[in-house]
Design a protein around this motif. Structure first.
Motif: not given
Length: 617
Positions: A501-505, A510-512, A546-548, A553-556
């Motif tokens: 999912d990449d719709t989180h505000p 998060i990705f950076q 894998l990275y998604r 995502l939750a941990v980051v």
């Protein structure tokens, strides 16, 4: 027993029998002798305890004799029979209350509303709806429809006996209802699992008390609607009502299911302020809540501080230790429980077998399974057989697991075959996986997890045509794959993440942050395990996939939003994959954070580069 006149002590002044004998005659014969003595000594007949006269003569040929005594005294006859009815209805012989009621009708003694209430109570205790209907008829015949207490008892009786439709008809026809009437209907609907029907009534209530709210909160919690239970509890607080012990238990169950540690701690504090800290049921539920929120040490503290423990207390603590990978501690606690003199039950052994299964202790698992029946007379249930199949399957003893299933004295269910299928995936046994799936397709045809596991087994073996066949089968049957999600609570707010999912505000942040974290992880030896991506795609695409994963995502997000040193707690709906497991171990080192993940099977506590599961899950 014959009681001679010479045994009756007569007062020299008043010529009356002793108080002891006057109130302790036990048969009609003794009563008649006592009656004769009263006449002989000119003692008043009113000296007789009339309720005892009624009870002694209720079920023998002297019934009419008692009736005569009441008439001689011009006593309100039904009042004394009601005393007997109440004693029977509330005591060890409720059936006697019903029998006495029919004797009253046989001798034309008119019942009153008390009579009906005591007999209805007896019918409720016996779940005797047939006789209850007869009493209901008398209530109508006597014109007692306006007696709300009786009407509530009638509604309760029908609902308790499973005739909820009849109960609703009586409810709808009642000229008046009080909060008790509404609570009876709501509680029974909740008990039957009809939370929606219960809520419709709840929403219509003109007045609610704590019991109304508690029934509804508990109903939602029991049927898995924990969010609704918590929301309703917060509404109750806004309405200015304080929870009681039962409410506290219901909310804690919902907190445990949701992993809502913030509210769970607040309820714990309220319980202590309200004096509930010694309530065994509250303590047991607190243990379960802390265990399921990943706070094992808090659960241990509550258990250690309990002045009194039940088998539920011990079983909850054993299961908690097992789920957190502390199998040896769970078995040690079991031994302490036995030495304390507490007898284990079936639930205790589920926790023990889980402990053995989660840590691969096959021989100990065999020993405890045999001990259940041999030492404690507990007949294994389907859950125990499922634990044993899981134990063998995880350990790679797939043939033994299969033979165990074939020799089960009860029919295996989807959980049993699913345990074997899970072992087949770990140990790459396609043949047994196919057999397990054949059974699962009949037992649980709409469970997507089993199709996904088989598809993954084929993918690991490079059998892409079989992967396509399984996916087509899922489409044809209308089975959709459950997306992986993970949630984290920050400052009382739950944030959900779905795989890919990449719709989180805050997706970009998060990705950076992940990219920076990834560089540090690789310096510590992290290598993406792309073999867990069972899709036919290029290697770089697999890494990106894998990275998604949702737990990453939750941990980051947790690292971004919480202060350094704070424990990060994640809930995941699926099993943690091998790559995420390896990644989270390294993240716990580079971030110097403890990370607790609750997946669908157990807890993983990542700390200083290792996991509480010992890499066996």
């Amino acid at each position: 027993m014959i009681c001679s006149l010479s045994l009756l002590h007569v007062s020299p002044l008043h010529h009356r029998p002793s108080t002891h004998l006057l109130h302790n005659f036990t048969s009609p014969f003794e009563l008649k002798q006592l009656h004769a003595h009263l006449l002989k000594t000119n003692s008043p007949l009113s000296s007789l305890p009339l309720s005892r006269v009624a009870s002694v003569c209720a079920f023998n040929s002297s019934f009419s004799y008692a009736k005569l005594i009441f008439q001689l005294l011009d006593a309100s006859e039904v009042t004394h029979w009601n005393t007997c009815l109440r004693s029977f209805a509330e005591g060890d012989s409720p059936a006697d209350a019903i029998s006495l009621f029919y004797r009253l009708r046989e001798f034309d003694i008119s019942p009153d509303h008390y009579t009906c209430s005591f007999v209805l109570k007896a019918c409720s205790r016996l779940l005797d709806v047939r006789n209850g209907k007869i009493v209901h008829g008398y209530v109508e015949k006597l014109g007692l429809q306006s007696n709300m207490f009786l009407q509530n008892m009638i509604v309760h009786l029908y609902a308790l006996c499973g005739e909820i439709g009849v109960a609703r008809k009586v409810f709808d026809k009642m000229p008046q209802r009080d909060v008790i009437t509404w609570n009876i209907m709501i509680a029974r609907l909740v008990k039957m699992g009809d939370a929606e029907g219960a809520y419709k009534l709840f929403a219509e209530m003109p007045e609610r008390n704590v019991r109304s709210w508690t029934s509804m909160i508990g109903g939602y919690a029991q049927c898995g609607k924990s969010k609704e239970a918590i929301d309703l509890f917060l509404e109750m607080e806004d309405a200015g009502l304080l929870p009681n012990e039962v409410t506290v238990v219901a909310v804690l169950v919902a907190c445990a299911d949701m992993g809502n540690l913030v509210l769970g701690r607040r309820i714990h504090d309220f319980s202590n302020r309200s004096g509930y800290e010694k309530n065994i049921r509250v303590c047991n539920t607190l243990i379960d809540m802390y265990v399921k929120c990943g706070c094992l040490e808090d659960a241990c503290r509550i258990f250690d501080n309990m002045e009194e423990r039940t088998v539920v207390s011990w079983s909850a603590m054993i299961a908690g230790l097992a789920a957190h990978g502390r199998a040896e501690d769970a078995l040690a606690l079991f031994n302490k429980m036995i030495n304390t003199g507490v007898k284990p039950n079936a639930v205790t052994f589920i926790g023990i077998l889980h402990a053995c299964s989660h840590m691969g202790m096959v021989e100990k698992g065999r020993k405890y399974f045999a001990s259940m029946t041999r030492d404690y007379g507990i007949v294994p249930r389907i859950e125990h057989y499922g634990c044993m199949v899981d134990l063998f399957s995880r350990a790679g003893l797939l043939q033994e697991a299969h033979e165990f299933i074939m020799n089960m004295p009860i029919a295996p269910n989807g959980v049993v075959w699913g345990a074997l299928l899970g072992g087949c995936k770990v140990h790459k046994n396609i043949k047994l996986a196919e057999e397990a799936t054949r059974h699962l397709s009949k037992l649980d045809p709409l469970n997507d997890g089993y199709y996904v596991v088989l598809s993954n087994i084929y993918a690991e073996a490079g059998r892409w045509e079989d992967v396509a066949r399984v996916r087509k089968l899922m489409r044809d049957r209308g089975v959709k794959k459950t997306p992986g999600w993970s949630s984290i609570m920050v400052e009382g707010v739950v944030y959900n993440f779905v795989a890919g999912d990449d719709t989180h505000p805050q997706t970009e942040e998060i990705f950076q942050t992940w990219e920076k974290l990834l560089q540090r992880m690789k310096l510590k030896g992290y290598v993406p395990n792309t073999s867990v991506v069972l899709l036919d795609m290029e290697e770089d695409q697999k890494e990106k996939f894998l990275y998604r994963h949702s737990e990453k995502l939750a941990v980051v997000f947790g690292l971004i939003k919480t202060t350094p040193g704070t424990v990060i707690r994640i809930m995941k709906n699926l099993r943690v994959c091998e790559d995420c497991h390896a990644a989270l171990k390294i993240i716990s080192v580079v971030s110097t954070r403890e990370i607790v993940v609750r997946d669908r099977n157990r807890f993983h506590c990542f700390k200083n580069g290792s996991c509480s599961c010992g890499d066996y899950w």
